[in-house]
Every structure is written in structure tokens, then in C-alpha cells.
Scaffold this motif. Sequence first.
Motif, PDB file in Angstrom:
ATOM      1  N   GLU A   5       0.521   3.818   1.758  1.00  0.00           N
ATOM      2  CA  GLU A   5       0.731   4.197   3.150  1.00  0.00           C
ATOM      3  C   GLU A   5       1.921   3.440   3.752  1.00  0.00           C
ATOM      4  O   GLU A   5       2.787   4.038   4.401  1.00  0.00           O
ATOM      5  CB  GLU A   5      -0.538   3.928   3.949  1.00  0.00           C
ATOM      6  N   ASN A   6       1.982   2.136   3.565  1.00  0.00           N
ATOM      7  CA  ASN A   6       3.106   1.360   4.095  1.00  0.00           C
ATOM      8  C   ASN A   6       4.424   1.750   3.441  1.00  0.00           C
ATOM      9  O   ASN A   6       5.448   1.843   4.116  1.00  0.00           O
ATOM     10  CB  ASN A   6       2.862  -0.139   3.931  1.00  0.00           C
TER      11      ASN A   6
ATOM     12  N   GLU B  23       5.246   4.686   2.137  1.00  0.00           N
ATOM     13  CA  GLU B  23       5.642   6.008   2.645  1.00  0.00           C
ATOM     14  C   GLU B  23       6.182   5.941   4.068  1.00  0.00           C
ATOM     15  O   GLU B  23       7.070   6.699   4.440  1.00  0.00           O
ATOM     16  CB  GLU B  23       4.455   6.972   2.574  1.00  0.00           C
ATOM     17  N   ARG B  24       5.654   5.030   4.863  1.00  0.00           N
ATOM     18  CA  ARG B  24       6.097   4.888   6.256  1.00  0.00           C
ATOM     19  C   ARG B  24       7.304   3.968   6.404  1.00  0.00           C
ATOM     20  O   ARG B  24       7.815   3.786   7.504  1.00  0.00           O
ATOM     21  CB  ARG B  24       4.962   4.329   7.107  1.00  0.00           C
ATOM     22  N   GLY B  25       7.730   3.344   5.310  1.00  0.00           N
ATOM     23  CA  GLY B  25       8.857   2.430   5.378  1.00  0.00           C
ATOM     24  C   GLY B  25       8.522   1.118   6.065  1.00  0.00           C
ATOM     25  O   GLY B  25       9.411   0.431   6.553  1.00  0.00           O
ATOM     26  N   LEU B  26       7.237   0.778   6.093  1.00  0.00           N
ATOM     27  CA  LEU B  26       6.813  -0.475   6.722  1.00  0.00           C
ATOM     28  C   LEU B  26       7.011  -1.623   5.729  1.00  0.00           C
ATOM     29  O   LEU B  26       6.565  -1.550   4.588  1.00  0.00           O
ATOM     30  CB  LEU B  26       5.362  -0.385   7.173  1.00  0.00           C
TER      31      LEU B  26
ATOM     32  N   THR C 256       0.852  -1.181   0.000  1.00  0.00           N
ATOM     33  CA  THR C 256       0.000   0.000   0.000  1.00  0.00           C
ATOM     34  C   THR C 256       0.891   1.236   0.000  1.00  0.00           C
ATOM     35  O   THR C 256       2.020   1.215   0.501  1.00  0.00           O
ATOM     36  CB  THR C 256      -0.925   0.031   1.228  1.00  0.00           C
TER      37      THR C 256
ATOM     38  N   ARG D 101      -5.501   1.442   1.219  1.00  0.00           N
ATOM     39  CA  ARG D 101      -5.057   0.370   2.117  1.00  0.00           C
ATOM     40  C   ARG D 101      -6.147  -0.671   2.303  1.00  0.00           C
ATOM     41  O   ARG D 101      -5.908  -1.723   2.894  1.00  0.00           O
ATOM     42  CB  ARG D 101      -4.617   0.943   3.458  1.00  0.00           C
TER      43      ARG D 101
END
Length: 160
Positions: free
Chosen positions: A46-47, A49-52, A44, A150
Motif C-alpha cells: 500500500e505504501n 503504491e501510494r509513493g509513501l 507495505t 499492512r
Amino acid sequence: MVSDIELQLSVENLLARYVHAIDNDRLEDWPGFFVDQGIYRIVTAENLERGLPLPVMLAESRAMLRDRVNSLRRANVYEAQRYRHSVTATLIDRIDSARVRSASNFIVVRIMRTGESTLFASGRYLHRILLKGDNGQPQFEERVVVLDSRAVDTLLAIPL
């Protein structure tokens, strides 16, 4: 070095052949678009961008992609459906004389057996492409599908 126009056409041809294979249910062709140790990952936005690190789907070799196709054909149970991709023009950056990075946006419409069509996914494709793969054609070293949403449908069976 390949000219910029030839490079653009070569990469766009790879992307077009890829989505046509999927849209025309030629899933057995899918692994051949990747080098032997090619990576296919769906994440996703979101993941990313957050480096998850947790992907929605991950395959780290052509063999894993073949296993995925075998599962889809023989083991998985899901409602009959097909996709229709629309992919934007592709931006390309050279890494070196043998590789490029590319990015394009996409939408995927899912068509159910009943004829119902819905926007299934949107996002962007990020690629690292070997210009002359083991089949003599460009192949993906890495294909990252970045989903805008997401909320992922649990029926994410067919590759994007």
C-alpha cells in the motif's frame, strides 16, 4: 556478457543462499549478501503504491545490517522463533553489463519454540543486484521487501 541461463542461475543462487542463511539462523552472514552501501528496506504494498516513503524497516549500509544482527543477538528480547521461506521463480531484467533488477514472490512461515507454525508474511522481493560484488559474487545493491499486508506483526525481528 553472461548468458541468460548463467545469469538466471547466478541470481537464483544468490536468493537461495540468502534465505537459507536466514532460515538456518546464520544471521551473521546476512550483511555479506549486500554491497558496502547496500540498502535493505521493508515496505507495505500500500505504501509503495501510494509513493509513501515510510518503511517498516530500513538499513542503508552493511554496517547498519551488522548493527541489526548485533541487536538481535545481544539486546532485543523476543520469543524464540525461526523462519522458513518459499520463493517463486525470479524474473530478471538487465540494467547494464554489471547490474540486474529482479523480482520474485515469497511466503514466510514462522515457527515458534512451541512448534506452532503460521503464515507470517507474503509479498514480493524487488532487487538491484551487482553481478560481481566486492566478494566476487553477486550482491544486493538494494533489496526491497514489499509486504502484501499492512498489518505487520510487532515481532518482525528476523530479516525477511
